[in-house]
Design a protein around this motif. Structure first.
Motif, PDB file in Angstrom:
ATOM      1  N   GLU A  13       0.925  -0.815   0.262  1.00 51.54           N
ATOM      2  CA  GLU A  13       0.139  -0.169  -0.318  1.00 51.54           C
ATOM      3  C   GLU A  13       0.725   1.251  -0.015  1.00 51.54           C
ATOM      4  N   TRP A  14       2.012   1.520  -0.012  1.00 48.63           N
ATOM      5  CA  TRP A  14       3.281   2.393   0.001  1.00 48.63           C
ATOM      6  C   TRP A  14       3.572   2.909  -1.025  1.00 48.63           C
ATOM      7  N   PRO A  15       3.537   4.474  -1.273  1.00 46.84           N
ATOM      8  CA  PRO A  15       3.296   5.412  -0.834  1.00 46.84           C
ATOM      9  C   PRO A  15       1.357   5.901  -1.324  1.00 46.84           C
ATOM     10  N   GLN A  16       1.111   5.058  -2.307  1.00 47.32           N
ATOM     11  CA  GLN A  16      -0.013   5.298  -3.137  1.00 47.32           C
ATOM     12  C   GLN A  16      -1.329   5.920  -1.736  1.00 47.32           C
ATOM     13  N   HIS A  17      -1.109   4.387  -1.236  1.00 48.10           N
ATOM     14  CA  HIS A  17      -2.606   4.249  -0.498  1.00 48.10           C
ATOM     15  C   HIS A  17      -2.063   4.483   0.855  1.00 48.10           C
ATOM     16  N   TRP A  18      -1.039   4.699   1.478  1.00 48.04           N
ATOM     17  CA  TRP A  18      -1.022   4.708   3.088  1.00 48.04           C
ATOM     18  C   TRP A  18       0.347   6.055   2.796  1.00 48.04           C
ATOM     19  N   PRO A  19      -0.173   7.439   2.540  1.00 46.99           N
ATOM     20  CA  PRO A  19       1.398   8.261   2.481  1.00 46.99           C
ATOM     21  C   PRO A  19       1.669   8.664   3.871  1.00 46.99           C
ATOM     22  N   ASP A  20       1.118   8.706   4.817  1.00 48.44           N
ATOM     23  CA  ASP A  20       2.088   9.062   6.220  1.00 48.44           C
ATOM     24  C   ASP A  20       3.069   7.640   7.083  1.00 48.44           C
ATOM     25  N   MET A  21       2.792   6.577   6.646  1.00 51.77           N
ATOM     26  CA  MET A  21       3.395   5.940   6.785  1.00 51.77           C
ATOM     27  C   MET A  21       4.682   5.833   8.050  1.00 51.77           C
ATOM     28  N   LEU A  22       5.539   6.377   7.193  1.00 45.19           N
ATOM     29  CA  LEU A  22       6.552   6.969   8.511  1.00 45.19           C
ATOM     30  C   LEU A  22       6.492   7.842   8.881  1.00 45.19           C
ATOM     31  N   LYS A  23       5.435   8.877   9.175  1.00 52.63           N
ATOM     32  CA  LYS A  23       4.921   9.405  10.183  1.00 52.63           C
ATOM     33  C   LYS A  23       4.960   9.007  11.201  1.00 52.63           C
ATOM     34  N   GLU A  24       3.767   7.263  10.989  1.00 54.55           N
ATOM     35  CA  GLU A  24       3.543   6.810  12.103  1.00 54.55           C
ATOM     36  C   GLU A  24       4.747   6.290  12.996  1.00 54.55           C
ATOM     37  N   LEU A  25       5.229   5.717  11.847  1.00 53.32           N
ATOM     38  CA  LEU A  25       6.399   5.072  13.084  1.00 53.32           C
ATOM     39  C   LEU A  25       7.066   6.133  13.765  1.00 53.32           C
ATOM     40  N   ASP A  26       7.247   7.083  13.080  1.00 52.84           N
ATOM     41  CA  ASP A  26       8.142   8.273  13.710  1.00 52.84           C
ATOM     42  C   ASP A  26       7.492   8.758  15.894  1.00 52.84           C
ATOM     43  N   THR A  27       5.708   8.750  15.378  1.00 57.27           N
ATOM     44  CA  THR A  27       4.731   8.817  16.251  1.00 57.27           C
ATOM     45  C   THR A  27       5.391   7.401  17.525  1.00 57.27           C
ATOM     46  N   LEU A  28       5.435   6.368  16.703  1.00 56.47           N
ATOM     47  CA  LEU A  28       5.510   5.452  17.123  1.00 56.47           C
ATOM     48  C   LEU A  28       6.475   5.371  18.041  1.00 56.47           C
ATOM     49  N   SER A  29       7.181   5.680  17.394  1.00 54.58           N
ATOM     50  CA  SER A  29       9.165   5.215  18.536  1.00 54.58           C
ATOM     51  C   SER A  29       9.241   6.046  19.422  1.00 54.58           C
ATOM     52  N   LYS A  30       8.359   7.142  18.991  1.00 60.24           N
ATOM     53  CA  LYS A  30       8.304   8.590  20.655  1.00 60.24           C
ATOM     54  C   LYS A  30       7.842   7.583  21.723  1.00 60.24           C
ATOM     55  N   GLN A  31       7.137   6.697  21.724  1.00 62.51           N
ATOM     56  CA  GLN A  31       6.718   5.971  23.008  1.00 62.51           C
ATOM     57  C   GLN A  31       7.576   5.895  24.079  1.00 62.51           C
ATOM     58  N   GLY A  32       8.408   4.583  23.259  1.00 61.82           N
ATOM     59  CA  GLY A  32       9.527   4.708  24.434  1.00 61.82           C
ATOM     60  C   GLY A  32      10.714   3.619  23.319  1.00 61.82           C
ATOM     61  N   GLU A  33      11.162   2.572  24.048  1.00 59.60           N
ATOM     62  CA  GLU A  33      12.540   2.077  23.399  1.00 59.60           C
ATOM     63  C   GLU A  33      11.612   0.809  22.650  1.00 59.60           C
ATOM     64  N   THR A  34      10.626   0.354  23.538  1.00 58.86           N
ATOM     65  CA  THR A  34      10.214  -1.215  23.018  1.00 58.86           C
ATOM     66  C   THR A  34       9.004  -0.777  22.020  1.00 58.86           C
ATOM     67  N   GLN A  35       8.927   0.558  21.421  1.00 56.86           N
ATOM     68  CA  GLN A  35       8.514   0.552  20.222  1.00 56.86           C
ATOM     69  C   GLN A  35       9.622   0.962  18.794  1.00 56.86           C
ATOM     70  N   THR A  36       9.996   1.693  19.537  1.00 53.20           N
ATOM     71  CA  THR A  36      11.019   1.970  18.771  1.00 53.20           C
ATOM     72  C   THR A  36      12.350   1.346  18.020  1.00 53.20           C
ATOM     73  N   GLU A  37      12.541  -0.159  18.766  1.00 51.88           N
ATOM     74  CA  GLU A  37      12.789  -0.946  18.481  1.00 51.88           C
ATOM     75  C   GLU A  37      12.376  -2.178  17.485  1.00 51.88           C
ATOM     76  N   LEU A  38      10.957  -2.378  17.284  1.00 49.17           N
ATOM     77  CA  LEU A  38       9.764  -3.233  16.219  1.00 49.17           C
ATOM     78  C   LEU A  38      10.675  -1.827  15.094  1.00 49.17           C
ATOM     79  N   VAL A  39       9.977  -0.528  14.958  1.00 51.15           N
ATOM     80  CA  VAL A  39      10.395   0.214  14.216  1.00 51.15           C
ATOM     81  C   VAL A  39      11.436   0.229  13.405  1.00 51.15           C
ATOM     82  N   MET A  40      12.379   0.216  14.359  1.00 53.54           N
ATOM     83  CA  MET A  40      14.287  -0.104  13.520  1.00 53.54           C
ATOM     84  C   MET A  40      13.581  -1.709  12.519  1.00 53.54           C
ATOM     85  N   PHE A  41      13.208  -2.828  13.439  1.00 49.65           N
ATOM     86  CA  PHE A  41      13.073  -4.019  12.768  1.00 49.65           C
ATOM     87  C   PHE A  41      12.604  -3.987  11.162  1.00 49.65           C
ATOM     88  N   ILE A  42      11.164  -3.430  11.258  1.00 53.72           N
ATOM     89  CA  ILE A  42      10.673  -2.593  10.222  1.00 53.72           C
ATOM     90  C   ILE A  42      10.910  -2.071   9.636  1.00 53.72           C
TER      91      ILE A  42
END
Length: 1199
Positions: free
Chosen positions: A127-156
Motif C-alpha cells: 500500500e505504500w506510498p500511494q494508499h498510505w502516505p503517512d506511513m513514515l510519520k506513523e512509525l515516527d510517532t510510535l517510536s516516540k512512545q519508548g524503547e519497545t516501540q522504537t526497536e520494532l520500528v527499527m526492525f520494520i
C-alpha cells in the motif's frame, strides 16, 4: 460473526497449537492438528478477529506467535480480495499491537518482534506510498512512545530495505515505487536513524554505571544495537552523500562506538559496509577521513583492547571485523590514490601500516590470511609501492611471513598459540590443512610482489634462514614417523620449519632472478649457499625432499658457474636411489617414494629448462643412468623411465637427426628386445596368458609381502613407460634452419608449412603392433568370462583404487596417511595400481603419437582399422572410470593434432561409430539414474549402496562432461568459446557456472566438424547427443553444450530439408532442458537463448513449432499470437532483440523448472498501485489499471 464463535474457534486453535508443539504428541495427533490449523488459515472467513484474539498479551508466546502468523498469512494471501474497511481495521489493530500489544523490550520474545515487523512490512509492500502516505510519520510517532516501540520500528525499516533492495522479493513496479520513495525520504530516514542511535547511546552511557538502572541501560543498549543493524541494511545502497553528510558525522559516531563493548560489533559491521562502498571516486574521497588522527586512534585502541582481553569469541569476532575494516580502507586508498588524482598519501599511512602488520603477526591464522590481499594491492600500487614508509615495511612483512609460513595451528593440537584460535575457525584438521595450503600460496604471491620492490633483502633473509636450518639439530617432536625410528612426521617441529623455509627461499630466489639485472645477481653468495646445501647429508626423507627443492631453487646460479653442475647431478642421483634402510624388503612409504620421485623430476626439470648447460655433461649423465639401469631391482619402472626421459631431452640438443636416432636406438634396445620377444608377444595378445603372466590368477597367502609375479609386471610397465617417455620427449629443433641443417626437415605441406620427422619414429612404430595388442587384451580383460578367471586375492583387481574413488567423491585424505603409509598396502592394491597405470599410459602413448610423429603416424597402414579393433573393442564392458581417461588422453589429442588430409581416412571412420556408441551408452546410464531418483527403492544388497550409487552417478556426470567436451573440441572452433580442456578437476567444478550467458556469436564449425556433419549417421549421432544431453542432470555439461555446441551443429543442417518431426524434437529437447535446469540461472539464460534462436530461425518454415508452444503449461494464447504475428510479418519493424527475447521468455515460463523449495510454494500476488510518476505518453495498460478500482487514488489508510 459473534464473539462466541471467535472464542470457541480460538480455544480449538490453542489446543491444536499445543498439540503441534508438544514433544509428547503422537505423529497422528500432530498431523491432524497441523491440518486443522492450515485449513483454518486457508478457508476461515474470520481469520482476522481470531488472529487478533490469539495475539493478545495474555496468551502464551507460542499461541501469540501463531495468532500473528495468521495475520501475516491474511496480508500475504488474502489482501487483494479484502474490503477496504477490513484492511484499515487490520492495519490499525497491528499498529495498536506495536503501540501497546507487546511485552517490554527486555521481556518480549524475539520471534514475536520478528513476526510483528513482518506483518507491517507486508502491508507497506502492498500500500505504500500511494494508499498510505503517512506511513513514515506513523512509525515516527510510535517510536516516540519508548524503547519497545522504537526497536520494532527499527526492525520494520530494516526488513523493508532487505525485501525491497537486498532480496528484491516483489514485482518490479512496486519495487521501483517503494525504492524511489525511500530514496526521496532518505534524508529524513537517515537523520531519524542517527538521532535514535545517538540518543540511546547517550542514555545508555549515562546510566550503565548505575546498577539501580540496569534494565533502563539494557533497553537503551538494545535499541542502539537495533539501530546499528538497521543502518547496516541501508549503508550498503543509499547515496554516499548520506554516509558522508555533516562532516562524516555517521563515520565519527561509528568510530566512537568501537570502544563500547556491547555495540562495537554492530558499529564495526556498519563501518565495514561504508568503507567497502564502490561508486564514483569523487564521492568516495570523504571516506579518507578515516585515515585522520581521531578515527585511527579509535580503531587502533579498540583493536588493542579487544586483543588484550585474551581469546573470547565476542572479542575475536570483533577483531575479525576490524581487520576487514582496515583491509577495506587499504583498498579505498589504493583506488583513490593515483598519479592523476588530487588525493595525497595520508599522514597516518605509517600508523596504518603498523596496525595492519599487527594483524599480520596475530596468532590467529585466519586474521593473518585476511591481510594478504591488501598487502598485495599496496605492493602493486603505482604510487604507494614507491613510498618510503611502505618500502621500510617490506623487511618486516617478510619477517612476519617467515613465521606465517610455518604450518602450525591445527585445531586438534596444542603446540602453538594459533591452535586455540583455529578451534573457533575450523571444524577439523583437514579443514585447516586445506585453508592453510591456499593461504600459503597466497603468501607466496605477495612475497614475490614485495621482492620485486626489494629483491636483495628477501634473498639475504632466505640465505640466513637456510644456513640456520642446515645447522639446527633435528627435533622430531612427540610423534614418531612410521617410516623409521627418529625420523620426522609431517607434524614434527623440524619438518614444519624446513618446509616453511623451503617455500620462502623458493619464492624469493625465483623472484630475484626475474627482477635483478644479470650483472647485479649475487652469484658468490648463491654459490656458497648451493655448496652448503649440496654438502648437507640427511637420512630423513621429509627433510631431504626440502633439500632437493632448495637445490632446484639455487640451480640458476649454476648457469653462472657451470663447473658446479657435476656436484648437483651427483646429489640428485644419490637421492634417486634413496632408502631409509638399505636393502629393506618392507614396502616403501610414500615419503620415501616422494623423495625418489622428487629427485627424478628435478633431473627432468633441469634437462628441460637448461639443456644447453647440461649438454657438455651428457656422457657423464648417460653413464650414471646406464649404471642404475643395469640393476633391475634398484629403481621402480617409473624412476627408470624418468631418467631416460631426461637423457632424451638432452639428446634433442644434438640437433643432428642421425646422431639422435642412433642414440635413441641404443637407449631403447633393451626395451625392443623384451617387447618383441616371442614370450612377450604371446602374453600381450592373449588375455588368459596375460592374467597368468602378471599373476592376477593366483591366490596369495600373505597379501603384504608375497608377490611372485611382481617382476613380470614391472617388465611390462618398464617397456610401456619407456615408449611413452621417448614419444613424449623426443622432438626436432624449434628453429626451422636448425632442423634443416640437422636433417629433420623432409619437405613442405601444400600450405607451405614444414614437415618434420621425429628421430624416434622408426623405433616406436616397430613396437606399435604389440602395444595395440596389449590395449586389445586389456579391454578384453573386462569380459565377464575373463573377470571370472581372476584369482581369489585379485577378484577386484580391475576396480578403482580407493584414492581415485575419494578424489571423485571429493573426500579428503587423512593427513598423516599421505606420508606415513606404504604406497600400496597390499598386493591387491599394487595390482589395481598396475592395471590402472598401464591402461592410462598405453593411451597416453597413442595420444602423444600424433603430435610426436605427425604424418609418419597418421599414414600407418590401416591405422583406423587397427585402432578400432584394439582401443575400441569390448567398450560395453569397460567401466566409466576407464573410458574417461581414454577419451581425454587418447582420442582428444589424436584428433586435435591430426592434419585435415587424414580426416576422411582416419578420423571420421573412427569417431563415427564412437559417437554413436557413446550416445547410446550415456542415454542408458542417465535413464537408470532418473529411474532411480523416481523410485528410490530400498535396495541394500551391497555393502554400502548409497556411496556406490553416488560414485556411479558422479562418474556418469564426469564421463558426460568428457564426451560433450570431446564433441565440442572436434566440432566447434575456439574463436568465441574458450575451452578449458583438461582443466576440469574430478569432483566439484559445478561452482564455475557463469550466470550471464550470451553465446559467442563466432562459434563456427571446424573443418573436422563439417567433415563429420557430412556423414549422415555421424551427423545424427552428434545432434541427438547434443540435444538429448540438455535434460541430463548435470548443470555444467548442460551449460557448456548449450552455449558452445547446440546452435553451431543445428545451423549446419538448416539449409537441408529437416523433417518437421525432427524440428519439433530439437525444440522440445531444449524445453525439456529448461524443465530440468531452469532453477540454475546460468543454464536457464543459455537455454532460453537457444530456444529463442531455434524458434526465430525455424518457425517461419515449420508451423509445427507453434503446436509445441501451445502445449506449454499456462501459456497465454493472446500473447503467443502477438509474438507470432510480429515474427511472421516481415514488413513490421523488428523490435529490439532483448524485448523479443523477454517476450519469448514470458511465453515459455510454464516449462522453466523451479528449485524444489519453490515448487509447492503458495504464490504471493502483490498488485501494482497507480503509477507514481507521470508517463509522457499514456499507455493503454495504465489507464485500465487506474480505473479498475472505484477508489482510484483516494488514500486507503487515513492515519
Amino acid at each position: 460473526m459473534s464473539a462466541e464463535q471467535v472464542s470457541s474457534l480460538c480455544e480449538q486453535l490453542v489446543k491444536a497449537v499445543t498439540v503441534i508443539m508438544d514433544p509428547a504428541s503422537t505423529q497422528r495427533y500432530r498431523l491432524e492438528a497441523l491440518k486443522f490449523c492450515e485449513e483454518f488459515k486457508e478457508k476461515c472467513p474470520i481469520c482476522v478477529p481470531c488472529g487478533l484474539k490469539l495475539a493478545e498479551k495474555t496468551q502464551t508466546a507460542i499461541v501469540r506467535h501463531f495468532g500473528l502468523q495468521i495475520l501475516e498469512h491474511v496480508v500475504k494471501f488474502r489482501w487483494n480480495n479484502m474490503p477496504r474497511l477490513e484492511k484499515v481495521y487490520l492495519k490499525n489493530n497491528v499498529m495498536g499491537l506495536i503501540s501497546s500489544g507487546t511485552q517490554s523490550i527486555l521481556e518480549e520474545e524475539s520471534h514475536i518482534k520478528d513476526v510483528l515487523s513482518r506483518i507491517v512490512v507486508e502491508m507497506i509492500k502492498r500500500e505504500w506510498p500511494q494508499h498510505w502516505p503517512d506511513m513514515l510519520k506513523e512509525l515516527d510517532t510510535l517510536s516516540k512512545q519508548g524503547e519497545t516501540q522504537t526497536e520494532l520500528v527499527m526492525f520494520i525499516l530494516l526488513r523493508l530495505a532487505e525485501d525491497v533492495v537486498t532480496f528484491q522479493t516483489l514485482p518490479t513496479q512496486r519495487r521501483r515505487d517503494i525504492q524511489q520513495t525511500l530514496t526521496q525520504n532518505m534524508e529524513k530516514i537517515f537523520s531519524f536513524l542517527l538521532t535514535t542511535l545517538q540518543q540511546n547511546v547517550n542514555k545508555y552511557r549515562r546510566v550503565k554505571a548505575d546498577l539501580g538502572q540496569e534494565p533502563k541501560a539494557q533497553a537503551n543498549c538494545r535499541v542502539g544495537i537495533a539501530a546499528l543493524n538497521t543502518l547496516a541494511g541501508y549503508i550498503d545502497w543509499v547515496a554516499l552523500s548520506h554516509i558522508t553528510a555533516d562532516n562524516c558525522k555517521l563515520l565519527e559516531m561509528l568510530c566512537l562506538l568501537l570502544n563500547e563493548p556491547e555495540l562495537q560489533i554492530g558499529a564495526a559491521e556498519c563501518l565495514l559496509i561504508a568503507v567497502s562502498r564502490k561508486g564514483k571516486l569523487e564521492d568516495r574521497k570523504p571516506l579518507m577521513v578515516l585515515f585522520g588522527d581521531v578515527a585511527m586512534h579509535y580503531i587502533l585502541s579498540a583493536a588493542q583492547t579487544a586483543d588484550g582481553e585474551g581469546l573470547v569469541e565476542k572479542h575475536y569476532v570483533f577483531l575479525k571485523r576490524l581487520c576487514q575494516v582496515l583491509c577495506a580502507l587499504g583498498s579505498q586508498l589504493c583506488a583513490l590514490l593515483g598519479s592523476d588524482s588530487d588525493v595525497e598519501t595520508p599522514t597516518n599511512f605509517g600508523k596504518y601500516l603498523d596496525s595492519f602488520l599487527a594483524f599480520t603477526t596475530h596468532p590467529s591464522q585466519f586474521l593473518r590470511s585476511s591481510t594478504q590481499i591488501t598487502w598485495g594491492a599496496l605492493f602493486r600500487h603505482e604510487v604507494l609501492s614507491r613510498d618510503p614508509l611502505l618500502l621500510a615495511m617490506i623487511p618486516k612483512y617478510l619477517r612476519a611471513s617467515m613465521t606465517n609460513l610455518v604450518k602450525v595451528g591445527f585445531p586438534s593440537k596444542t603446540d602453538s598459540p594459533s591452535c586455540e584460535y583455529s578451534r573457533f575457525d575450523f571444524d577439523s584438521d583437514e579443514d585447516f590443512n586445506a585453508f592453510f595450503n591456499s593461504f600459503r600460496a597466497q603468501q607466496g604471491e605477495v612475497m614475490r610482489m614485495a621482492c620485486r620492490l626489494d629483491p636483495r633483502t628477501g634473498f639475504q633473509m632466505a640465505g640466513e634462514w637456510l644456513k640456520y636450518q642446515l645447522t639446527a639439530p633435528v627435533d622430531t617432536g612427540p610423534m614418531n614417523s612410521k617410516t623409521g625410528e627418529g625420523l620426522c612426521s609431517i607434524f614434527s617441529p623440524s619438518f614444519v620449519q624446513w618446509d616453511a623455509m623451503t617455500f620462502f627461499s623458493e619464492s624469493v630466489i625465483s623472484q630475484m632472478f626475474r627482477t635483478l639485472d644479470k650483472e647485479k645477481i649475487p652469484v658468490n653468495d648463491g654459490i656458497d649457499l648451493l655448496q652448503l646445501v649440496l654438502n648437507f647429508e640427511t637420512k630423513d626423507p621429509l627433510i631431504l625432499s626440502c633439500v632437493l627443492t632448495n637445490v632446484s631453487a639455487l640451480f640458476p646460479f649454476v648457469t653462472y658457474r657451470p663447473e658446479y653442475l657435476p656436484q648437483v647431478l651427483s646429489k640428485l642421483f644419490a637421492s634417486v636411489t634413496f632408502e631409509v634402510i638399505e636393502e629393506s624388503k618392507a614396502p616403501r612409504t610414500r615419503a620415501v617414494k616422494n623423495v625418489r620421485r622428487h629427485a627424478c623430476s628435478s633431473i627432468i626439470k633441469m634437462c628441460r629448462d637448461y639443456p644447453q648447460l647440461v649438454l657438455p655433461n651428457f656422457e657423464m649423465l648417460y653413464n650414471h643412468v646406464k649404471q642404475l639401469l643395469s640393476n633391475e631391482l634398484l629403481l621402480t619402472q617409473m624412476e627408470k623411465c624418468a631418467l631416460m626421459e631426461a637423457l632424451v631431452l638432452i639428446s634433442n640438443q644434438f640437433k643432428d637427426y642421425e646422431r639422435q636416432k642412433a642414440f635413441l636406438e641404443e637407449l631403447m634396445a633393451p626395451v625392443a628386445s623384451l617387447w618383441l620377444s616371442t614370450e612377450m608377444q604371446r602374453v600381450l595378445s592373449d588375455p588368459e596368458a596375460f592374467i597368468s603372466y602378471v599373476g592376477a590368477d593366483n591366490k596369495i597367502a600373505d597379501p603384504v609381502l608375497e608377490d611372485p609375479s611382481g617382476l613380470n609386471r614391472s617388465r611390462i610397465s618398464f617397456c610401456v613407460y619407456t615408449i611413452l617417455g621417448v614419444v613424449k620427449r623426443a622432438r626436432w629443433p624449434v628453429a626451422t634452419e636448425e632442423a634443416k641443417a640437422g636433417g629433420f626437415l623432409v619437405g613442405y605441406m601444400p600450405s607451405g608449412s614444414p614437415i618434420y620427422r621425429n628421430p624416434c619414429t622408426e623405433q616406436v612404430l616397430k613396437l606399435l603392433d604389440n602395444l595395440l595388442a596389449l590395449i586389445r587384451t586389456h579391454n578384453n580383460l573386462y569380459m565377464p568370462e575373463m573377470v571370472a578367471k581372476l584369482g581369489e586375492t585379485f577378484a577386484k583387481a580391475l576396480d578403482m583404487l580407493e584414492v581415485e574413488k575419494n578424489a571423485i567423491l571429493g573426500l579428503p585424505q587423512p593427513l598423516l596417511e599421505l606420508y606415513d603409509s606404504p604406497v600400496y598396502k597390499t598386493v591387491l592394491e599394487r595390482m589395481q595400481g598396475f592395471f590402472c597405470t598401464l591402461y592410462d599410459n598405453c593411451f597416453h602413448i597413442l595420444g602423444n603419437a600424433g603430435p610426436s610423429m605427425q604424418q609418419d603416424f597418421y599414414t600407418v597402414e590401416g591405422l583406423a582399422t587397427q585402432l578400432l579393433s584394439s582401443a575400441f573393442v569390448n567398450l560395453n564392458n569397460i567401466p566409466d572410470y576407464r573410458l574417461r581417461p581414454m577419451l581425454r588422453v587418447f582420442v582428444k589429442p589424436l584428433v586435435l593434432s591430426c592434419p585435415p588430409e587424414y580426416y576422411e581416412t582416419l578420423v571420421c571412420p573412427m569417431l563415427g561409430p564412437l559417437f554413436t556408441y557413446l550416445h547410446v551408452r550415456l542415454s542408458q546410464k542417465w535413464q537408470v539414474i532418473n529411474q532411480r531418483s523416481m523410485l528410490c527403492e530400498d535396495d541394500a544388497a551391497d555393502d554400502n549402496p548409497e556411496s556406490q550409487e553416488m560414485l556411479e552417478e558422479q562418474l556418469v556426470r564426469l564421463l558426460t562432461r568428457e564426451v560433450m567436451d570431446l564433441i565440442t573440441v572436434c566440432c566447434v572452433s575456439k574463436k568465441g568459446a574458450e575451452h578449458n580442456t583438461a582443466a576440469t578437476v574430478d569432483g566439484d567444478d559445478d561452482e564455475v557456472m557463469a550466470t550471464e550467458v550470451t553465446p559467442p556469436a563466432s562459434a563456427e564449425l571446424t573443418e573436422l566438424g563439417k567433415c563429420l556433419m557430412k556423414q549422415e549417421d555421424v551427423c545424427t549421432a552428434l545432434l541427438i547427443t547434443a540435444y538429448t544431453s540438455l535434460s541430463w542432470k548435470d548443470t555444467l555439461s548442460c551449460q557448456r553444450t548449450t552455449t558452445q555446441l547446440c546452435w553451431p551443429l543445428l545451423k549446419q543442417v538448416l539449409p537441408g530439408n529437416l523433417l518437421p518431426d525432427a524440428v519439433s524434437w530439437f525444440f522440445t529437447s531444449v524445453l525439456k532442458g529448461l524443465q530440468t535446469h531452469g532453477q540454475h540461472d546460468g543454464c536457464m539464460a543459455a537455454l532460453v537463448h537457444l530456444a529463442f534462436q531455434i524458434y526465430e530461425a525455424l518457425r517461419p518454415r515449420y508451423a509445427e513449432l507453434k503446436a509445441v508452444m501451445e502445449q506449454i503449461p499456462d501459456i497465454q494464447r493472446e500473447s503467443l499470437e502477438q509474438f507470432e504475428s510480429k515474427l511472421l510479418n516481415p514488413t513490421l519493424q523488428k523490435v529490439a532483440d532483448k524485448r523479443r527475447k523477454d517476450h519469448f521468455k514470458r511465453l515459455i515460463t510454464g516449462c522453466i523448472g523451479k528449485p524444489l523449495g519453490e515448487q509447492f510454494r503458495k504464490e504471493v500476488h502483490i498488485r501494482n498501485l497507480p503509477s507514481l510518476f507521470k508517463k509522457v505518453k499514456p499507455s493503454l495498460e495504465t489507464d485500465v489499471l487506474e480505473n479498475e478500482d472505484g477508489e482510484g487514488l483516494t488514500a486507503l489508510f487515513e492515519p
